[in-house]
Design a protein around this motif. Sequence first.
Motif, PDB file in Angstrom:
ATOM      1  N   PRO A  81      11.013  12.477 -63.649  1.00  0.00           N
ATOM      2  CA  PRO A  81      11.031  11.132 -63.317  1.00  0.00           C
ATOM      3  C   PRO A  81      11.664  10.476 -64.481  1.00  0.00           C
ATOM      4  CG  PRO A  81       8.858  12.293 -62.670  1.00  0.00           C
ATOM      5  CD  PRO A  81       9.527  13.232 -63.436  1.00  0.00           C
ATOM      6  N   TYR A  82      11.722  11.013 -65.657  1.00  0.00           N
ATOM      7  CA  TYR A  82      12.202  10.180 -66.896  1.00  0.00           C
ATOM      8  C   TYR A  82      13.804  10.242 -66.525  1.00  0.00           C
ATOM      9  CZ  TYR A  82      14.099   9.670 -71.743  1.00  0.00           C
ATOM     10  OH  TYR A  82      14.745   9.122 -72.765  1.00  0.00           O
ATOM     11  N   TRP A  83      14.348  11.165 -66.209  1.00  0.00           N
ATOM     12  CA  TRP A  83      15.926  11.129 -66.059  1.00  0.00           C
ATOM     13  C   TRP A  83      16.360  10.489 -64.622  1.00  0.00           C
ATOM     14  CZ3 TRP A  83      18.447  10.872 -70.204  1.00  0.00           C
ATOM     15  CH2 TRP A  83      18.387  11.781 -71.021  1.00  0.00           C
ATOM     16  N   GLU A  84      15.571   9.950 -63.909  1.00  0.00           N
ATOM     17  CA  GLU A  84      15.923   9.359 -62.627  1.00  0.00           C
ATOM     18  C   GLU A  84      16.892   8.182 -62.762  1.00  0.00           C
ATOM     19  OE1 GLU A  84      15.399  10.416 -59.653  1.00  0.00           O
ATOM     20  OE2 GLU A  84      13.785  11.783 -59.370  1.00  0.00           O
ATOM     21  N   ASP A  85      17.690   7.961 -61.882  1.00  0.00           N
ATOM     22  CA  ASP A  85      18.441   6.822 -61.952  1.00  0.00           C
ATOM     23  C   ASP A  85      17.847   5.533 -62.201  1.00  0.00           C
ATOM     24  OD1 ASP A  85      20.642   8.422 -61.510  1.00  0.00           O
ATOM     25  OD2 ASP A  85      20.911   8.141 -59.545  1.00  0.00           O
ATOM     26  N   ASP A  86      16.591   5.315 -61.384  1.00  0.00           N
ATOM     27  CA  ASP A  86      15.806   4.504 -61.803  1.00  0.00           C
ATOM     28  C   ASP A  86      14.373   5.112 -62.540  1.00  0.00           C
ATOM     29  OD1 ASP A  86      17.050   2.417 -60.405  1.00  0.00           O
ATOM     30  OD2 ASP A  86      16.657   3.029 -58.549  1.00  0.00           O
ATOM     31  N   PRO A  87      14.488   5.047 -63.693  1.00  0.00           N
ATOM     32  CA  PRO A  87      13.309   5.604 -64.382  1.00  0.00           C
ATOM     33  C   PRO A  87      11.765   4.953 -64.083  1.00  0.00           C
ATOM     34  CG  PRO A  87      15.020   5.096 -65.879  1.00  0.00           C
ATOM     35  CD  PRO A  87      15.280   4.332 -64.716  1.00  0.00           C
ATOM     36  N   LEU A  88      10.971   5.969 -64.085  1.00  0.00           N
ATOM     37  CA  LEU A  88       9.607   5.206 -63.768  1.00  0.00           C
ATOM     38  C   LEU A  88       8.551   5.366 -65.031  1.00  0.00           C
ATOM     39  CD1 LEU A  88       9.329   7.195 -60.360  1.00  0.00           C
ATOM     40  CD2 LEU A  88       9.316   4.643 -60.678  1.00  0.00           C
ATOM     41  N   PRO A  89       7.563   4.569 -65.118  1.00  0.00           N
ATOM     42  CA  PRO A  89       6.581   4.786 -66.125  1.00  0.00           C
ATOM     43  C   PRO A  89       5.739   5.981 -65.827  1.00  0.00           C
ATOM     44  CG  PRO A  89       5.807   2.887 -64.531  1.00  0.00           C
ATOM     45  CD  PRO A  89       7.276   3.344 -64.426  1.00  0.00           C
ATOM     46  N   VAL A  90       5.250   6.636 -66.931  1.00  0.00           N
ATOM     47  CA  VAL A  90       4.408   7.850 -66.840  1.00  0.00           C
ATOM     48  C   VAL A  90       3.085   7.679 -65.891  1.00  0.00           C
ATOM     49  CG1 VAL A  90       2.907   7.291 -68.509  1.00  0.00           C
ATOM     50  CG2 VAL A  90       3.355   9.742 -67.941  1.00  0.00           C
ATOM     51  N   SER A  91       2.634   6.549 -65.641  1.00  0.00           N
ATOM     52  CA  SER A  91       1.505   6.164 -64.663  1.00  0.00           C
ATOM     53  C   SER A  91       1.966   6.379 -63.398  1.00  0.00           C
ATOM     54  CB  SER A  91       0.888   4.689 -64.986  1.00  0.00           C
ATOM     55  OG  SER A  91       2.205   3.659 -64.717  1.00  0.00           O
ATOM     56  N   GLU A  92       3.414   6.110 -62.882  1.00  0.00           N
ATOM     57  CA  GLU A  92       3.789   6.282 -61.654  1.00  0.00           C
ATOM     58  C   GLU A  92       4.708   7.825 -61.194  1.00  0.00           C
ATOM     59  OE1 GLU A  92       5.942   2.916 -60.441  1.00  0.00           O
ATOM     60  OE2 GLU A  92       4.700   1.534 -61.353  1.00  0.00           O
ATOM     61  N   ALA A  93       4.682   8.289 -62.451  1.00  0.00           N
ATOM     62  CA  ALA A  93       5.580   9.610 -62.264  1.00  0.00           C
ATOM     63  C   ALA A  93       5.201  10.807 -61.505  1.00  0.00           C
ATOM     64  CB  ALA A  93       5.760  10.295 -63.699  1.00  0.00           C
ATOM     65  N   VAL A  94       3.891  11.191 -61.514  1.00  0.00           N
ATOM     66  CA  VAL A  94       3.459  12.095 -60.700  1.00  0.00           C
ATOM     67  C   VAL A  94       3.281  11.763 -59.105  1.00  0.00           C
ATOM     68  CG1 VAL A  94       1.452  13.398 -59.967  1.00  0.00           C
ATOM     69  CG2 VAL A  94       2.052  13.299 -62.306  1.00  0.00           C
ATOM     70  N   LYS A  95       3.141  10.456 -58.730  1.00  0.00           N
ATOM     71  CA  LYS A  95       3.273   9.847 -57.578  1.00  0.00           C
ATOM     72  C   LYS A  95       4.526  10.014 -56.948  1.00  0.00           C
ATOM     73  CE  LYS A  95       0.622   6.347 -56.791  1.00  0.00           C
ATOM     74  NZ  LYS A  95       0.100   4.898 -56.670  1.00  0.00           N
ATOM     75  N   HIS A  96       5.583   9.584 -57.866  1.00  0.00           N
ATOM     76  CA  HIS A  96       6.879   9.764 -57.508  1.00  0.00           C
ATOM     77  C   HIS A  96       7.262  11.043 -57.201  1.00  0.00           C
ATOM     78  CE1 HIS A  96      11.299   8.890 -57.497  1.00  0.00           C
ATOM     79  NE2 HIS A  96      11.460   9.923 -58.427  1.00  0.00           N
ATOM     80  N   LEU A  97       6.722  12.247 -57.840  1.00  0.00           N
ATOM     81  CA  LEU A  97       7.134  13.592 -57.614  1.00  0.00           C
ATOM     82  C   LEU A  97       6.598  14.040 -56.159  1.00  0.00           C
ATOM     83  CD1 LEU A  97       7.103  16.657 -60.056  1.00  0.00           C
ATOM     84  CD2 LEU A  97       5.475  16.449 -58.069  1.00  0.00           C
ATOM     85  N   GLU A  98       5.350  13.334 -55.942  1.00  0.00           N
ATOM     86  CA  GLU A  98       4.660  13.743 -54.825  1.00  0.00           C
ATOM     87  C   GLU A  98       5.591  13.405 -53.584  1.00  0.00           C
ATOM     88  OE1 GLU A  98       0.667  12.585 -54.282  1.00  0.00           O
ATOM     89  OE2 GLU A  98       0.217  12.687 -56.250  1.00  0.00           O
ATOM     90  N   SER A  99       6.055  12.166 -53.690  1.00  0.00           N
ATOM     91  CA  SER A  99       6.965  11.681 -52.562  1.00  0.00           C
ATOM     92  C   SER A  99       8.153  12.550 -52.165  1.00  0.00           C
ATOM     93  CB  SER A  99       7.305   9.957 -52.794  1.00  0.00           C
ATOM     94  OG  SER A  99       8.217   9.856 -53.950  1.00  0.00           O
ATOM     95  N   ILE A 100       8.930  12.928 -53.478  1.00  0.00           N
ATOM     96  CA  ILE A 100       9.904  13.714 -53.543  1.00  0.00           C
ATOM     97  C   ILE A 100       9.651  15.154 -52.781  1.00  0.00           C
ATOM     98  CG2 ILE A 100      11.702  14.847 -54.612  1.00  0.00           C
ATOM     99  CD1 ILE A 100      11.769  12.779 -56.682  1.00  0.00           C
ATOM    100  N   VAL A 101       8.544  15.455 -53.176  1.00  0.00           N
ATOM    101  CA  VAL A 101       8.252  17.204 -52.741  1.00  0.00           C
ATOM    102  C   VAL A 101       8.162  16.825 -51.208  1.00  0.00           C
ATOM    103  CG1 VAL A 101       6.557  18.874 -52.674  1.00  0.00           C
ATOM    104  CG2 VAL A 101       7.195  17.945 -54.860  1.00  0.00           C
ATOM    105  N   ALA A 102       7.410  15.951 -50.740  1.00  0.00           N
ATOM    106  CA  ALA A 102       7.405  15.522 -49.326  1.00  0.00           C
ATOM    107  C   ALA A 102       8.463  15.386 -48.545  1.00  0.00           C
ATOM    108  CB  ALA A 102       6.439  14.397 -49.107  1.00  0.00           C
ATOM    109  N   GLU A 103       9.559  14.795 -49.281  1.00  0.00           N
ATOM    110  CA  GLU A 103      10.895  14.613 -48.397  1.00  0.00           C
ATOM    111  C   GLU A 103      11.596  16.017 -48.552  1.00  0.00           C
ATOM    112  OE1 GLU A 103      15.002  12.225 -49.381  1.00  0.00           O
ATOM    113  OE2 GLU A 103      13.035  11.723 -50.594  1.00  0.00           O
ATOM    114  N   VAL A 104      11.444  16.885 -49.536  1.00  0.00           N
ATOM    115  CA  VAL A 104      12.201  18.143 -49.482  1.00  0.00           C
ATOM    116  C   VAL A 104      11.684  19.021 -48.665  1.00  0.00           C
ATOM    117  CG1 VAL A 104      12.761  20.088 -51.019  1.00  0.00           C
ATOM    118  CG2 VAL A 104      12.858  17.843 -51.901  1.00  0.00           C
TER     119      VAL A 104
END
Length: 563
Positions: free
Chosen positions: A197-220
Amino acid sequence: MRHFDAWLPALILAVLLTVTGWAWLGRPVDLPPAPEAKLHCASYTPFRGDQTPFDPTMIIPKAQIEEDLKRLQSTTDCIRTYAVNQGIDQAVPVAAELGMKVLLGIWIGRNPVDNEAQIKRAIELAKAHPETVKAIIVGNEVLLRGEQTGETLAGMAQRIKAESGAKVTYADVWEFWLRAPDVLKQSVDFITIHILPYWEDDPLPVSEAVKHLESIVAEVQEAFPGREIVIGETGWPSEGRWREDAAPSIVNQARYLREFLVYAKAHQLDYNFIEAFDQPWKRYQEGTAGGFWGLFHEDRTPKFSWTEPVSNYPNWLTLAGISIALGFGVLVLADFWHHRPGGVARVVCALGAMLAGSALVLHFPHAWMASRYDPKWVLEWEWILECVLGVQAVATAVLLILTTVAGRLRDTGASLLEGITWIRRPFRLPTIRDSIAVLRLAALLGAATVSLGLAFDPRYKDFPIAAYLVPALFFLVTDIARGGLFAALADRREEAGFALLLAGTAVYVFINETPLNLMSDIWVVLTLLLALPGIGAWRGIFQRRRTISSNPASRPTAASPVL
C-alpha cells in the motif's frame, strides 16, 4: 556564573517542556497482538553494511547466513530468497539443517547467460533439498521492469517444474498478474502477488492499508477462481519519506503487519513479509524508505514486539537527556550566564536552546537515513552535507542567542550582501554580524536547493525538517524582536530574489505532494518563514521605484547603481 540564578526559572521550564515533548513522541501505542506465534514467511536478503548485490565480486559467507537464519528461527520457519548467486544459494542447505523452508527465488533479467545460470542452480538445489524448497519463484517483478515477456517466463516455469519436480510460481505486483498472458497463468502452481500500500500510485494511510489489501485480494481471487493466491510481498517501512499520508514509522509498520496478520488468519491466507532485515543498499535504488522494510534493524535487533504496545522512540528518556545536554551546550557557547536580559528574552533563549538540542537529536538519525548508500564513494557527499546542516543549526542557535542576551539584536538584521561580501574576502576574520549574514545566506540557499529538488526529483528527496527548524524559527523570532520582519529594506535584492524563489517552490511542492503529506506541509511552512523577510525587501524595492518615478533627479547613476 554571575546571572545563573536569574536564568534558573527559564531553564527549568525549558527542561520540563523538552522532557514532555520527548515523552509524547515516545508514547507507546496499543495494537492488536499477532494471532500466531510465528510468521508464515519472510523475505531474506543477507547483505549488511556496505555489502551490495551490485558488487559482482561479493560472496556472502556461509557463517553470516547461518547467523541470520538462526536469528530468524524464533520469528518464522520460512524464508523467501531472490537469487542463487553471490553465495545466497547457501541459504538452502543452511535452512535444511535448521528445519526451515525456502521459497527459492531466481533472478531473471535481460541477460540470457545469467538467467540460465540461475535456472540451473535452482534446479540443482531443488533436487538436492526437495523437503526444504517449498517452491521455486521464477523471477521477481520481471513484467513490471519489462525485461522479459510473459510467454518467456512461462517457458522457464514449465522447464523448471519438469526438471526439478518442485512447485513453481512467478511473483509480481498484483496489477501485472491481472495483465499477464494466459500461458503464464496456466504454467504456475499458484499465483504470487505483491501488495504494498505504501508504494501504490495513490498511497494510503496505514489506517486504510489492510482494508485496501483486502479489496485487492478479492479482485485477484475473482480473476483467478479456484486458484491458490499467495501474497509474496507485503509490508510497511519503518522510516523514510512520506508519500502523501502514507507515513513510515515503527508504530505504523507494527500496526500494518499486526492488523494484516489478524486478517490473514481469519481468511487462511498464505503470505510472505518483506523483509527480514533492513537493507541499506536499497536506499540508493528506492529512496530512503527502501532501506527500512525489515522486521529487524540492520544490526539484527528486532524493531518491535508482536504482542506489546509499540513506541517510535522507546529510548525517549535518553534522547531527552541528550537534547537537554546539547541545549545547555548551546547556551554555554552563547555565554548566557554573563548576561541578564529581560524575562521574556531568557525564556525564549532557554526554549530555543532546548529546541536546538532536540532538533539535532532528530536530525542526525535522519541524516544517516537520507545519505543513500553508494558503493562508488568512500566518503559520501550526502552524509557530509547533512553534517554541515547540523553545524549550521548549532551555529545559528549560538549566534542568535548570543546577540539576543547581549542586547545586539541589530546584528541579526545583517543583509545577505554583507555575507556575500565576506565570502569574497574569507581570510578576513568575520564579525558576529558577518557570521549571521553568512548563516542566513546558507539557510536560504539550502532551503531553495531542497525545494527545487522536491519539485523536480521528489521520489528520492526527503524533508530535512529538523535541520531547518532552527534557522527558520530563530531568524523569525529575532526579526520580530528587532521590528524588522516587514520593514521596508533598501537595496536587498538578494533577499527579494530568494523570497520569490522559496514562495514559488513552496506552492508547487504543496500542490504536488498534496496537503495530505504532513512532512511536506511542515517543510512548506518552514520555507515560507525563511522567505518572510523578503517582503520587506520587496517593499523597499517598490518604494525606491516610486521615489524614482516621482522624482527623476533621484534616478540612480553609474556611480550609485540601484535595482
